[in-house]
Motif scaffolding. Structure first.
Motif, PDB file in Angstrom:
ATOM      1  N   GLY A 117      67.601   1.811  32.027  1.00 23.62           N
ATOM      2  CA  GLY A 117      68.944   1.528  32.500  1.00 23.62           C
ATOM      3  C   GLY A 117      69.336   0.123  32.091  1.00 23.62           C
ATOM      4  O   GLY A 117      70.128  -0.078  31.185  1.00 23.62           O
ATOM      5  N   ALA A 118      68.779  -0.876  32.745  1.00 25.08           N
ATOM      6  CA  ALA A 118      68.957  -2.270  32.354  1.00 25.08           C
ATOM      7  C   ALA A 118      67.833  -2.683  31.407  1.00 25.08           C
ATOM      8  O   ALA A 118      66.782  -2.047  31.335  1.00 25.08           O
ATOM      9  N   SER A 119      68.059  -3.773  30.671  1.00 26.94           N
ATOM     10  CA  SER A 119      67.031  -4.331  29.796  1.00 26.94           C
ATOM     11  C   SER A 119      66.128  -5.271  30.579  1.00 26.94           C
ATOM     12  O   SER A 119      66.506  -5.807  31.625  1.00 26.94           O
ATOM     13  N   TYR A 120      64.917  -5.509  30.040  1.00 26.00           N
ATOM     14  CA  TYR A 120      63.926  -6.373  30.670  1.00 26.00           C
ATOM     15  C   TYR A 120      63.487  -7.471  29.709  1.00 26.00           C
ATOM     16  O   TYR A 120      63.439  -7.260  28.490  1.00 26.00           O
ATOM     17  N   ASP A 121      63.121  -8.624  30.294  1.00 24.39           N
ATOM     18  CA  ASP A 121      62.527  -9.700  29.496  1.00 24.39           C
ATOM     19  C   ASP A 121      61.022  -9.814  29.721  1.00 24.39           C
ATOM     20  O   ASP A 121      60.381 -10.732  29.231  1.00 24.39           O
ATOM     21  N   ILE A 122      60.443  -8.848  30.400  1.00 17.24           N
ATOM     22  CA  ILE A 122      59.032  -8.891  30.787  1.00 17.24           C
ATOM     23  C   ILE A 122      58.109  -8.762  29.580  1.00 17.24           C
ATOM     24  O   ILE A 122      58.355  -7.960  28.684  1.00 17.24           O
ATOM     25  N   ILE A 123      57.026  -9.535  29.582  1.00 14.39           N
ATOM     26  CA  ILE A 123      55.894  -9.329  28.685  1.00 14.39           C
ATOM     27  C   ILE A 123      54.687  -8.992  29.555  1.00 14.39           C
ATOM     28  O   ILE A 123      54.321  -9.778  30.433  1.00 14.39           O
ATOM     29  N   ASP A 124      54.105  -7.815  29.352  1.00 17.16           N
ATOM     30  CA  ASP A 124      52.884  -7.388  30.048  1.00 17.16           C
ATOM     31  C   ASP A 124      51.697  -7.524  29.113  1.00 17.16           C
ATOM     32  O   ASP A 124      51.856  -7.489  27.891  1.00 17.16           O
TER      33      ASP A 124
END
Length: 296
Positions: A117-124
């Motif tokens: 839905g929305a974008s993410y800036d996460i790095i896993d």
């Protein structure tokens, strides 16, 4: 996507119909892909893939993706064991999401960005020799999806993607050994793009095609932060959202779309710029971002 690991290319999932199929090629010899005869734990597209493990070449790992929406599933195979189904990693992504690419240095693997839905800036990140943990690494400059990724032994590199203001040409990177936010590469893609794909050997990173469908291949020398990408050559036609992997010698692009879901596999010789040549065909046409990686 990610640092060169070995000689077998793996393609998992994709769309036509949220596939759970895994297939493979031998990168050094052209030919059609072969059904791995084991499947992902859940069919999906928009997933990322990377390789590594206890021997730095033993596991193929698929992260996230989506069927109706982004999911947090991580599963893996032992690359040499054709015929065995993928196993659950034991933990999911910190946030379920699709269309965020991954890469590894053979020891630690990362997944950057994505959307649900929305974008993410996460790095896993995960440690490839062990299972059961997926942890927060840091953040991209802004939330984005549809990025391309490659890696060398020290850096994971992310390029392009679609943040809120449209496709862009930004390249950024993380240092695998130190947890933290992405750093500007200080060089850019030749043109803005998303739904591109990336792969690399130990020296060069390749960024293939992207939206709106392109046939261009760009490359960087991964050690040279501060240098813009350069033109490498072209694919056979405008295409986007396939799957890419590499050996030390060859880079390979599989599938993609439009105007139809393609089964074509193409390759280049990484050390010498030029247009892609035909490698063979996938078991069937597929696209919408395949999870592809390479290993022994």
């Amino acid at each position: 996507g990610g640092v060169y690991i070995g000689g077998r290319g793996l393609i998992g999932g994709g769309y036509y119909g949220n596939l759970d199929m895994i297939e493979y090629t031998t990168i050094s010899s052209e030919g059609n892909s072969i059904d791995f005869a084991g499947d992902l734990t859940v069919g999906r597209h928009g997933l990322s893939a990377l390789a590594g493990g206890a021997t730095s070449s033993s596991r193929g790992v698929w992260l996230g993706g989506g069927n109706n929406s982004g999911i947090d599933t991580i599963d893996y195979i032992t690359i040499a064991n054709t015929g065995a189904d993928a196993l659950d990693w034991g933990a999911g992504l910190t946030e379920g999401r699709m269309y965020g690419h991954g890469c590894s240095n053979g020891v630690r693997g990362v997944k950057m960005g994505g959307s649900r839905g929305a974008s993410y800036d996460i790095i896993d990140y995960i440690t490839l020799a062990t299972t059961g943990a997926c942890l927060d690494f840091g953040n991209l400059d802004v939330a984005r999806y549809g990025t391309a990724a490659c890696a060398d032994v020290t850096k994971g590199i992310e390029a392009g993607g679609y943040p809120n203001d449209g496709a862009n040409n930004i390249i950024q990177y993380i240092n695998f050994a130190s947890i933290g936010n992405a750093i500007d590469f200080n060089g850019n893609l030749l043109e803005a793009r998303y739904f591109a794909n990336g792969c690399s050997n130990s020296t060069r990173g390749l960024f293939w095609s992207g939206s709106a469908p392109k046939n261009t291949i760009q490359y960087i020398t991964m050690a040279n932060t501060g240098a813009d990408a350069q033109d490498f050559g072209n694919l056979a036609a405008d295409i986007e959202a396939g799957g890419t992997y590499a050996s030390e010698t060859r880079g390979v692009y599989s599938g993609g779309f439009p105007p139809v879901y393609s089964s074509l596999i193409q390759f280049v010789t990484i050390a010498s710029e030029g247009n892609a040549s035909t490698f063979g065909n996938l078991v069937g046409g597929k696209g919408a971002t395949l999870g592809a990686c390479s290993g022994d």
